[in-house]
Every structure is written in C-alpha cells, then in structure tokens.
Scaffold this motif. Structure first.
Motif, PDB file in Angstrom:
ATOM      1  N   SER A  26      43.303 -21.292  65.736  1.00 17.67           N
ATOM      2  CA  SER A  26      44.092 -21.304  64.481  1.00 17.67           C
ATOM      3  C   SER A  26      45.961 -21.906  64.988  1.00 17.67           C
ATOM      4  O   SER A  26      45.745 -21.852  66.535  1.00 17.67           O
ATOM      5  CB  SER A  26      44.301 -19.869  64.835  1.00 17.67           C
ATOM      6  OG  SER A  26      44.902 -19.150  66.050  1.00 17.67           O
ATOM      7  N   SER A  28      50.149 -22.756  62.739  1.00 16.01           N
ATOM      8  CA  SER A  28      51.121 -22.540  62.752  1.00 16.01           C
ATOM      9  C   SER A  28      51.867 -23.634  61.427  1.00 16.01           C
ATOM     10  O   SER A  28      51.471 -24.603  63.054  1.00 16.01           O
ATOM     11  CB  SER A  28      52.304 -21.321  63.024  1.00 16.01           C
ATOM     12  OG  SER A  28      51.573 -20.809  62.416  1.00 16.01           O
ATOM     13  N   ASN A 288      51.405 -17.089  53.634  1.00 16.55           N
ATOM     14  CA  ASN A 288      51.590 -15.720  54.111  1.00 16.55           C
ATOM     15  C   ASN A 288      53.183 -15.048  54.049  1.00 16.55           C
ATOM     16  O   ASN A 288      53.303 -14.313  54.228  1.00 16.55           O
ATOM     17  CB  ASN A 288      51.770 -16.589  55.740  1.00 16.55           C
ATOM     18  CG  ASN A 288      52.435 -15.831  56.918  1.00 16.55           C
ATOM     19  OD1 ASN A 288      51.777 -14.729  57.195  1.00 16.55           O
ATOM     20  ND2 ASN A 288      53.635 -16.391  57.915  1.00 16.55           N
ATOM     21  N   PRO A 310      49.998 -19.150  58.078  1.00 19.68           N
ATOM     22  CA  PRO A 310      49.389 -20.000  59.769  1.00 19.68           C
ATOM     23  C   PRO A 310      48.179 -20.882  59.280  1.00 19.68           C
ATOM     24  O   PRO A 310      48.287 -20.903  57.886  1.00 19.68           O
ATOM     25  CB  PRO A 310      48.148 -18.684  59.730  1.00 19.68           C
ATOM     26  CG  PRO A 310      48.496 -17.625  59.065  1.00 19.68           C
ATOM     27  CD  PRO A 310      49.705 -18.780  58.224  1.00 19.68           C
TER      28      PRO A 310
END
Length: 316
Positions: A26, A28, A288, A310
C-alpha cells in the motif's frame, strides 16, 4: 498449513481450501482524495482523474507528488479511462447528481493526447449522446434508465474498441454486471458536432460478479486488459455496502464466465480505478472522499492541505 497460493484448513474432518491473499503493497498519493479513473502514460507514469476535480494529474509510480496536470473545464464526475494508441479516452459517469439533476458536464466522452515526452494535451471534440446509445442497446428508454445509470469502468480491446463497465444498473436479469462494447470510439471524438454520429454497440455482456448462488451481485468499478484477458474490480452499487469489493478475471469472449481474480484485502478502501503496469503486476487506486483530514471531510471541489488517496500494488 500453506500450500502454494492457498491456505488449507482441516474443518470437521474435511479440507477447506481458501486462496491466500496476493502480496499487496500500500502507498498514498497526495493532492486529491477522490481518485476515480486511471490510465497508463508510460512504464512509470499514470494519469489520474477525480470525480470532482477540475484537472487530470500525472504521477510517477510510487512518488506521492504529481509531476504534471491538465486542466479540465467541460467535464465533471470523471469515472473511467482507457488508452488507444496515443489517445486516452475519459468518460464521465453519465449519471444524475445526488439531487436528481441531469447535468451536461456529467455526460461527456472526451480525449487527451499523450505526447512524445509523456505530456497530456486536449484533443478532439467531445461526445455527449452515449447514454442514449447504451439505453437503446439495452432495450430501455433513456429517461427510464437515467436515474439508475452509472458508468464506472472502461478499457480498450485489442481491436481498438472500448469496453464500458456499468456500476448501475447492476441488475438486468439475475443480478449481473453489465459491459458494453463500443466499436467506433475514434469516430465519436473526431467527427464535427454538426455531423450525425452514434456509438456502434457491438455487444452487451452480462457477468456474474457475485460470490455464488443466492449471493448479491456486484457492478463494475473498473476493468483493465491484461494480455489476452481482463481484470475487473467488482463492487456494490452503493459505496461501502455489501458485497465488498473483489477482483475477477474475464476471458473477454462470452458472458457469465467471470472467475475469481487475485485475492486482495481491500479493507478500508473504495477501489475505483485499476491499471496494469505489466502482464504480471498492477495498481488499484481508491476513492478516499469523505476521509477526515485536519478535521474536515475531504472533497475534491476544494481539496484540503493533506488530501490524499491510497493505492495497492498487486501481482497476478
């Protein structure tokens, strides 16, 4: 115990085989929070659109800050993107807004051109009659279909057609997702507005994106071609509802034959866009919107400082 890519459990004397989650990293990206459409620029750059922002942003893979932007003034609620040659097609939702209003800017198919150095520029006229074309192919009157209609995904076929995935209606018969293939996309954005042109719908495909008999179906949140097949992000029609988002493979040939894709944990995400960096790995981007940032809900009409969305790297 673990066997290859599966977890095997002994339950009441029998074996239960559950796919092990695919490795996912993951990260961002910053600047906006409502990422809703993505298209590949080159081997390390991606163009991202928001459903409520007036620019398309270009990011280098894994780097949080955007490296370029292209202003968009005549479209809103961008939800899908697909590249054919040096042209990226962008598609708005074609849905009515939350107040039931049918806004012109929400019914647009337009293109940007990718330059030799990866820069984006506006290209060609827009096309605004796609919802009526699709309604006809579905055997519906546009006015009856409009309150339930919502485009969310798009990809290109090897023939240069567009496959358009609908988030809603997610049910025609049997709670199945809908894909529509448009065979003349270049014509739609290259003919002068005064000339008669309509989308040629090559086929309508329905796919079972449920978890099995009696389970609720999913609509298409996005779709991307990977070599000779397609990877679909399936999701519930309302945000954050059941069933949860899930990946599916489709061979591109016939309906009702989607199979489970890479098993990825999307907890806390609303996946809305997917790209394939190669035939073996890709990236899923999440909307998001509504996240609390500095005490306020993030929205891209005026993104707050610290706005971010993300993503997950996935392997397949």
């Amino acid at each position: 115990m673990r066997n290859g890519n599966c977890l095997i459990f002994l339950v009441s004397g029998s074996l239960l085989v559950v796919p092990a989650p695919v490795k996912a990293e993951s990260r961002s990206y910053v600047g906006i929070c409502e990422a809703s459409a993505a298209a590949l620029i080159d081997a390390s750059h991606v163009a991202i659109a928001s459903d409520d922002y007036d620019a398309i942003l270009v990011y280098e893979r894994g780097k949080p800050q955007s490296v370029a932007r292209l202003e968009v003034s005549d479209a809103t609620d961008i939800e899908a993107a697909a590249r054919i040659g040096d042209m990226i097609f962008w598609l708005t939702s074609h849905s009515v807004n939350k107040n039931g209003e049918d806004k012109k800017k929400r019914k647009v198919l337009f293109t940007t051109k990718v330059g030799a150095n990866g820069e984006l520029s506006n290209a060609g006229p827009v096309y605004r009659n796609l919802r009526a074309d699709i309604a006809g192919a579905l055997g519906r009157r546009e006015g009856r279909l409009a309150p339930f209609f919502n485009i969310e995904g798009m990809t290109a076929t090897p023939e240069g057609h567009l496959l358009i995935g609908l988030r809603g209606p997610e049910t025609i018969i049997g709670d199945k997702a809908i894909l529509v293939e448009v065979e003349n996309p270049m014509q739609l954005v290259s003919i002068a507005a005064s000339e008669a042109v309509a989308a040629k719908i090559a086929r309508v495909v329905t796919l079972d994106l449920s978890d099995g008999p009696e389970a609720s179906g999913r609509g298409v949140r996005d779709i991307v071609r990977v070599d000779d097949r397609y990877l679909i992000v399936g999701g519930s029609e309302p945000d954050g509802d059941d069933p949860p988002p899930k990946l599916f493979w489709w061979d591109g040939k016939s309906g009702d034959d989607a199979t489970p894709g890479p098993h990825v944990d999307f907890s806390g995400m609303t996946p809305e866009a997917i790209i394939a960096w190669s035939n073996h790995d890709g990236e899923v981007f999440s909307d998001n919107g509504g996240a609390m940032i500095q005490g306020e809900e993030c929205a891209d009409k005026a993104p707050p400082v610290g706005a971010f969305f993300p993503s997950l790297d996935i392997q397949f």
